[in-house]
Design a protein around this motif. Structure first.
Motif, PDB file in Angstrom:
ATOM      1  N   VAL A 227      95.450  54.513 100.147  1.00  6.74           N
ATOM      2  CA  VAL A 227      96.772  54.217 100.698  1.00  6.74           C
ATOM      3  C   VAL A 227      97.555  53.381  99.678  1.00  6.74           C
ATOM      4  O   VAL A 227      97.009  52.433  99.099  1.00  6.74           O
ATOM      5  CB  VAL A 227      96.640  53.460 102.036  1.00  6.74           C
ATOM      6  N   PRO A 228      98.819  53.711  99.412  1.00 13.20           N
ATOM      7  CA  PRO A 228      99.599  52.965  98.421  1.00 13.20           C
ATOM      8  C   PRO A 228      99.767  51.492  98.793  1.00 13.20           C
ATOM      9  O   PRO A 228      99.791  51.131  99.976  1.00 13.20           O
ATOM     10  CB  PRO A 228     100.961  53.682  98.432  1.00 13.20           C
ATOM     11  N   GLU A 229      99.889  50.656  97.774  1.00 13.19           N
ATOM     12  CA  GLU A 229     100.014  49.217  97.997  1.00 13.19           C
ATOM     13  C   GLU A 229     101.213  48.868  98.863  1.00 13.19           C
ATOM     14  O   GLU A 229     101.139  47.964  99.703  1.00 13.19           O
ATOM     15  CB  GLU A 229     100.107  48.479  96.660  1.00 13.19           C
ATOM     16  N   GLU A 230     102.330  49.561  98.657  1.00 10.96           N
ATOM     17  CA  GLU A 230     103.514  49.218  99.447  1.00 10.96           C
ATOM     18  C   GLU A 230     103.284  49.467 100.938  1.00 10.96           C
ATOM     19  O   GLU A 230     103.805  48.749 101.793  1.00 10.96           O
ATOM     20  CB  GLU A 230     104.746  49.975  98.957  1.00 10.96           C
ATOM     21  N   THR A 231     102.494  50.478 101.261  1.00  7.75           N
ATOM     22  CA  THR A 231     102.164  50.743 102.662  1.00  7.75           C
ATOM     23  C   THR A 231     101.206  49.686 103.194  1.00  7.75           C
ATOM     24  O   THR A 231     101.321  49.238 104.346  1.00  7.75           O
ATOM     25  CB  THR A 231     101.540  52.144 102.810  1.00  7.75           C
ATOM     26  N   ILE A 232     100.261  49.272 102.372  1.00  7.93           N
ATOM     27  CA  ILE A 232      99.308  48.235 102.770  1.00  7.93           C
ATOM     28  C   ILE A 232     100.036  46.925 103.048  1.00  7.93           C
ATOM     29  O   ILE A 232      99.752  46.225 104.031  1.00  7.93           O
ATOM     30  CB  ILE A 232      98.244  48.049 101.678  1.00  7.93           C
ATOM     31  N   ILE A 233     101.012  46.590 102.208  1.00  2.87           N
ATOM     32  CA  ILE A 233     101.789  45.370 102.411  1.00  2.87           C
ATOM     33  C   ILE A 233     102.616  45.478 103.687  1.00  2.87           C
ATOM     34  O   ILE A 233     102.756  44.509 104.450  1.00  2.87           O
ATOM     35  CB  ILE A 233     102.674  45.097 101.187  1.00  2.87           C
ATOM     36  N   SER A 234     103.155  46.655 103.958  1.00  2.90           N
ATOM     37  CA  SER A 234     103.899  46.864 105.191  1.00  2.90           C
ATOM     38  C   SER A 234     103.012  46.627 106.407  1.00  2.90           C
ATOM     39  O   SER A 234     103.392  45.907 107.339  1.00  2.90           O
ATOM     40  CB  SER A 234     104.476  48.279 105.231  1.00  2.90           C
ATOM     41  N   ASP A 235     101.815  47.215 106.394  1.00  2.68           N
ATOM     42  CA  ASP A 235     100.889  47.016 107.510  1.00  2.68           C
ATOM     43  C   ASP A 235     100.569  45.541 107.693  1.00  2.68           C
ATOM     44  O   ASP A 235     100.565  45.024 108.818  1.00  2.68           O
ATOM     45  CB  ASP A 235      99.603  47.803 107.265  1.00  2.68           C
TER      46      ASP A 235
END
Length: 322
Positions: A227-235
């Protein structure tokens, strides 16, 4: 002179959140409920007052899917599914396989029944053993429980915090995040090892508020899945959805615990009740800068094998499209 507050007040207040504010969360499922009205004047802020609801701290993405991601129970505030995120080869993480959570001590009978019906297999508790014993989780009959106190041997103390400094809590939290990524991987790997077996799902892991220790565990799983980092940060940032309610209740409780001699105001405690993307980025950057990717990091820091990581991906990601 530095002003200190006992960690006991912090833990006691945090543990009270689910019971005290669960009713307020039921009507806040949509992202628009948390958007700011640009036509209204911004309130005057003290320097330590982070706005945990601004676009830098509450970050939505196309896959946030709050209606399915937020698990709405009677006596809970921060329980979320990590399914539905696009990872390797366009495959999404499976729903109702892995749940990130706050502590479960205040679950109602109906809440426990939800996890029974889900068939929850494992609950992993990252709290220190004395806290886990004092506020034991309420568990479904289907689940095995294991306490994994990931901060047990942390070599610094909450007594370092200068609550009168605008960045006092922030500096302390940065040290905790750095400690986790440098030292705690073998403990988190205990959960990852369980995840290699397709018959051991669903699982749930948690700390006290479900944000810091739980946040790193979630980041590791999503990184493994590509999963991309930007998605991980969003979560990670979705914890801030309930910041206002948590701060209103917890800040008041903690402020009441402190006598006037300590000189600590409610506002000076604010950074304890949200998450900052910069904190998680400490861990993400450490992995990239020292190992390039999460596989190399875990292979070096833990006893996990490449085969183990491949099994986790196979268990967590939906089958490839035909």
């Amino acid at each position: 002179m530095k002003k200190f507050v006992g960690i006991g007040a912090l833990i006691a207040a945090a543990a009270a959140v689910p019971y005290l504010i669960h009713k307020k969360r039921q009507k806040k499922l949509q992202a628009e409920d948390f958007s700011q009205n640009d036509s209204l004047p911004l309130p005057e802020k003290n320097p330590w007052e982070t706005d945990f609801k601004d676009e830098d701290h509450l970050i939505f993405c196309d896959e946030s899917n709050l209606g399915k991601r937020l698990i709405q129970l009677e006596n809970s505030i921060n329980i979320r599914d990590i399914g539905g995120y696009t990872g390797l080869d366009g495959r999404r993480t499976k729903w109702r396989k892995v749940i990130r959570s706050e502590e479960l001590a205040h679950l109602s009978d109906k809440d426990v029944e939800y996890f029974d019906e889900l068939g929850l297999k494992h609950v992993f508790d990252f709290r220190d053993a004395p806290k886990a014993k004092a506020m034991p989780d309420k568990l479904p009959s289907t689940a095995d429980y294991k306490n994994i106190p990931v901060l047990k041997n942390i070599p610094f103390s909450h007594n370092e915090i200068d609550f009168t400094a605008p960045d006092g809590i922030d500096a302390f939290m940065r040290k905790i995040y750095r400690y986790q990524v440098e030292n705690a991987a073998p403990l988190y790997a205990e959960i990852l090892k369980v995840m290699t077996d397709p018959n051991q799902y669903p699982i749930l892991y948690h700390c006290t508020n479900g944000k810091d220790r739980t946040g790193f565990m979630t980041a590791l799983i999503l990184l493994i899945c590509g999963v991309p980092e930007e998605t991980i940060i969003s979560d990670y940032s979705l914890t801030n959805l309930t910041f206002d309610e948590a701060f209103e209740v917890l800040g008041t409780i903690m402020a009441d615990e402190m006598n006037e001699a300590k000189g600590i105001s409610k506002d000076q405690l604010k950074d304890f009740f949200g998450v900052k993307p910069e904190w998680l980025k400490i861990q993400l950057n450490y992995i990239k800068e020292n190992y390039e990717n999460v596989d190399a990091y875990l292979l070096d820091k833990t006893d996990l094998t490449k085969e183990d990581l491949d099994k986790i991906r196979e268990n967590m990601l939906e089958a490839p499209s035909v």
